[in-house]
Write a protein that holds these residues in place. Structure first.
Motif, PDB file in Angstrom:
ATOM      1  N   ARG A   2      -9.003  39.243  -7.573  1.00  0.00           N
ATOM      2  CA  ARG A   2     -10.144  38.408  -7.948  1.00  0.00           C
ATOM      3  C   ARG A   2      -9.732  36.943  -7.907  1.00  0.00           C
ATOM      4  O   ARG A   2      -8.720  36.537  -8.485  1.00  0.00           O
ATOM      5  CB  ARG A   2     -10.648  38.741  -9.358  1.00  0.00           C
ATOM      6  CG  ARG A   2     -11.298  40.092  -9.519  1.00  0.00           C
ATOM      7  CD  ARG A   2     -12.525  40.295  -8.659  1.00  0.00           C
ATOM      8  NE  ARG A   2     -13.595  39.357  -8.873  1.00  0.00           N
ATOM      9  CZ  ARG A   2     -14.598  39.535  -9.748  1.00  0.00           C
ATOM     10  NH1 ARG A   2     -14.630  40.610 -10.517  1.00  0.00           N
ATOM     11  NH2 ARG A   2     -15.572  38.644  -9.849  1.00  0.00           N
ATOM     12  N   THR A   6     -16.353  30.540  -5.894  1.00  0.00           N
ATOM     13  CA  THR A   6     -17.742  30.125  -6.042  1.00  0.00           C
ATOM     14  C   THR A   6     -18.435  31.094  -6.989  1.00  0.00           C
ATOM     15  O   THR A   6     -18.083  32.287  -7.038  1.00  0.00           O
ATOM     16  CB  THR A   6     -18.493  30.093  -4.694  1.00  0.00           C
ATOM     17  OG1 THR A   6     -19.905  30.032  -4.934  1.00  0.00           O
ATOM     18  CG2 THR A   6     -18.187  31.312  -3.847  1.00  0.00           C
ATOM     19  N   ARG A   8     -21.187  32.393  -6.676  1.00  0.00           N
ATOM     20  CA  ARG A   8     -21.960  33.408  -5.957  1.00  0.00           C
ATOM     21  C   ARG A   8     -21.240  34.757  -5.991  1.00  0.00           C
ATOM     22  O   ARG A   8     -21.865  35.809  -5.800  1.00  0.00           O
ATOM     23  CB  ARG A   8     -22.253  32.976  -4.518  1.00  0.00           C
ATOM     24  CG  ARG A   8     -21.099  33.118  -3.560  1.00  0.00           C
ATOM     25  CD  ARG A   8     -21.417  32.638  -2.156  1.00  0.00           C
ATOM     26  NE  ARG A   8     -22.671  33.120  -1.641  1.00  0.00           N
ATOM     27  CZ  ARG A   8     -22.865  34.345  -1.152  1.00  0.00           C
ATOM     28  NH1 ARG A   8     -21.872  35.212  -1.155  1.00  0.00           N
ATOM     29  NH2 ARG A   8     -24.035  34.708  -0.671  1.00  0.00           N
ATOM     30  N   ASP A   9     -19.923  34.743  -6.231  1.00  0.00           N
ATOM     31  CA  ASP A   9     -19.129  35.969  -6.264  1.00  0.00           C
ATOM     32  C   ASP A   9     -19.155  36.656  -7.629  1.00  0.00           C
ATOM     33  O   ASP A   9     -18.539  37.722  -7.789  1.00  0.00           O
ATOM     34  CB  ASP A   9     -17.667  35.667  -5.907  1.00  0.00           C
ATOM     35  CG  ASP A   9     -17.516  35.040  -4.529  1.00  0.00           C
ATOM     36  OD1 ASP A   9     -18.367  35.313  -3.654  1.00  0.00           O
ATOM     37  OD2 ASP A   9     -16.565  34.268  -4.335  1.00  0.00           O
ATOM     38  N   TYR A  10     -19.848  36.065  -8.601  1.00  0.00           N
ATOM     39  CA  TYR A  10     -19.787  36.541  -9.976  1.00  0.00           C
ATOM     40  C   TYR A  10     -21.147  37.010 -10.480  1.00  0.00           C
ATOM     41  O   TYR A  10     -22.180  36.491 -10.089  1.00  0.00           O
ATOM     42  CB  TYR A  10     -19.234  35.435 -10.889  1.00  0.00           C
ATOM     43  CG  TYR A  10     -17.734  35.326 -10.813  1.00  0.00           C
ATOM     44  CD1 TYR A  10     -16.932  35.861 -11.816  1.00  0.00           C
ATOM     45  CD2 TYR A  10     -17.119  34.762  -9.699  1.00  0.00           C
ATOM     46  CE1 TYR A  10     -15.543  35.804 -11.725  1.00  0.00           C
ATOM     47  CE2 TYR A  10     -15.743  34.711  -9.589  1.00  0.00           C
ATOM     48  CZ  TYR A  10     -14.959  35.231 -10.605  1.00  0.00           C
ATOM     49  OH  TYR A  10     -13.598  35.200 -10.511  1.00  0.00           O
ATOM     50  N   THR A  11     -21.102  38.002 -11.375  1.00  0.00           N
ATOM     51  CA  THR A  11     -22.328  38.483 -12.000  1.00  0.00           C
ATOM     52  C   THR A  11     -22.621  37.642 -13.247  1.00  0.00           C
ATOM     53  O   THR A  11     -21.749  36.910 -13.750  1.00  0.00           O
ATOM     54  CB  THR A  11     -22.197  39.945 -12.433  1.00  0.00           C
ATOM     55  OG1 THR A  11     -21.191  40.029 -13.477  1.00  0.00           O
ATOM     56  CG2 THR A  11     -21.791  40.833 -11.268  1.00  0.00           C
ATOM     57  N   GLU A 110     -11.006  29.344   1.274  1.00  0.00           N
ATOM     58  CA  GLU A 110     -11.158  30.781   1.514  1.00  0.00           C
ATOM     59  C   GLU A 110     -10.002  31.341   2.345  1.00  0.00           C
ATOM     60  O   GLU A 110      -9.561  32.470   2.118  1.00  0.00           O
ATOM     61  CB  GLU A 110     -12.501  31.043   2.197  1.00  0.00           C
ATOM     62  CG  GLU A 110     -13.692  30.775   1.276  1.00  0.00           C
ATOM     63  CD  GLU A 110     -15.031  30.782   1.991  1.00  0.00           C
ATOM     64  OE1 GLU A 110     -15.029  30.869   3.240  1.00  0.00           O
ATOM     65  OE2 GLU A 110     -16.056  30.694   1.312  1.00  0.00           O
ATOM     66  N   LYS A 170     -27.843  33.043 -10.885  1.00  0.00           N
ATOM     67  CA  LYS A 170     -27.104  34.149 -11.498  1.00  0.00           C
ATOM     68  C   LYS A 170     -27.532  34.386 -12.950  1.00  0.00           C
ATOM     69  O   LYS A 170     -27.682  35.532 -13.385  1.00  0.00           O
ATOM     70  CB  LYS A 170     -25.604  33.868 -11.447  1.00  0.00           C
ATOM     71  CG  LYS A 170     -25.018  33.905 -10.046  1.00  0.00           C
ATOM     72  CD  LYS A 170     -24.967  35.308  -9.489  1.00  0.00           C
ATOM     73  CE  LYS A 170     -24.292  35.349  -8.129  1.00  0.00           C
ATOM     74  NZ  LYS A 170     -24.013  36.726  -7.687  1.00  0.00           N
ATOM     75  N   ASP A 192     -29.491  31.848  -0.329  1.00  0.00           N
ATOM     76  CA  ASP A 192     -28.687  32.771  -1.133  1.00  0.00           C
ATOM     77  C   ASP A 192     -29.135  32.733  -2.589  1.00  0.00           C
ATOM     78  O   ASP A 192     -29.293  33.783  -3.238  1.00  0.00           O
ATOM     79  CB  ASP A 192     -27.207  32.402  -1.045  1.00  0.00           C
ATOM     80  CG  ASP A 192     -26.568  32.805   0.275  1.00  0.00           C
ATOM     81  OD1 ASP A 192     -27.180  33.596   1.010  1.00  0.00           O
ATOM     82  OD2 ASP A 192     -25.459  32.318   0.560  1.00  0.00           O
TER      83      ASP A 192
END
Length: 308
Positions: A2, A6, A8-11, A110, A170, A192
């Motif tokens: 992990r 960003t 966007r990768d997380y809940t 990245e 999110k 997104d």
């Protein structure tokens, strides 16, 4: 592995879990209780862009967690002489426990993460600034404004605007972004965010009218119009952003309990007035301090996740 590249990768649950941990560690710190959450850990800090808050907060943070930070500018390591990011990642990640990178292109970050053997944290790229948004939301929570939150971002559709889009989409709150024509947010990032918003219930409004964005907002925020590397565009940008200064008149359009946030550095008289910066609604220095605490939460959380 992990990483923290960003939001966007997380809940929603993960973001709030990190913030809860950050608040807990902050309370301990305020009571002068320093627990070795990361004993003898080494944080490699790669800076291709200079910084005040990012360097001090990460270096102090890892020390307070029981570790040590290594400041590595592009002049100090072989990246500055053309070594591939993949090679740098495979070397440095064998010697440290975690890496923070502050750079230009998100793709470079990245690529480093792809080849890294340890967690990588985004300290800022041209596309995103997620650690800043963690500090911002911690500040919002402390102000008691997380319920029925309406955030208004006024200014350039840059990495801060993109990060606000990710956070709102999110967590599910209302976000209004006002930018001049020609300075809108990245279309792919917006799409997104709109996709995530369908699941979270977030309301996202994009406009060219800053007054429309700020009306009734509980959080008003902005960023510099002339970021690092854009100095040659200053004259044109100042002209294009006419009417976008967050001043007392604009703040009056917000809710009576509205707060003002800014990631800093702030250029008084441009994106924000001196009176707003120094006014009672401004929480910018509490916000800046929360970079320290939010990032400690991120580092400890990442370590725990990667040990599972």
């Amino acid at each position: 592995m992990r990483h923290f590249l960003t939001l966007r990768d997380y809940t929603k649950e993960e973001i709030l879990e990190i913030l809860t941990l950050a608040a807990k560690i902050k309370k301990e710190t305020k009571n002068r209780v320093y627990k070795d959450y990361l004993p003898r850990y080494t944080l490699g800090m790669i800076f291709e862009k200079s910084s005040t808050r990012t360097r001090v907060s990460f270096e102090t943070g890892i020390y307070q967690l029981g570790g040590i930070g290594l400041f590595l500018s592009s002049n100090d390591i072989q990246l500055g002489r053309g070594e591939p990011m993949s090679d740098t990642a495979r070397v440095i990640s064998r010697m440290v426990d975690m890496v923070m990178i502050r750079t230009f292109e998100q793709t470079k970050l990245e690529e480093f993460a792809k080849y890294s053997k340890v967690p990588v944290i985004n300290g800022l790229t041209d596309e995103y600034h997620p650690v800043q948004l963690m500090a911002d939301y911690l500040t919002i929570q402390e102000a008691g404004l997380e319920n029925n939150l309406i955030a208004a971002y006024v200014g350039d559709g840059n990495n801060m605007a993109h990060s606000w889009l990710m956070l709102a989409s999110k967590l599910g709150f209302e976000l209004r972004i006002a930018t001049p024509k020609g300075y809108e947010v990245d279309e792919k990032i917006l799409n997104d965010a709109l996709s995530f918003a369908k699941e979270s219930g977030a309301k996202i409004v994009i406009t060219n009218d800053p007054k429309e964005a700020v009306k009734g907002a509980t959080v008003v925020t902005t960023d510099t119009w002339v970021s690092m590397g854009q100095e040659d565009e200053k004259e044109k940008r100042v002209k294009d952003f006419n009417g976008y200064i967050v001043d007392d008149e604009m703040m009056k359009l917000g809710a009576s309990n509205a707060i003002f946030l800014h990631c800093l550095p702030a250029y008084r008289g441009y994106e924000v007035s001196q009176s707003v910066i120094e006014g009672k609604q401004s929480l910018i220095f509490e916000e800046a301090e929360n970079r320290l605490h939010a990032q400690k939460g991120v580092m400890v959380w990442l370590d725990r996740q990667n040990k599972k």
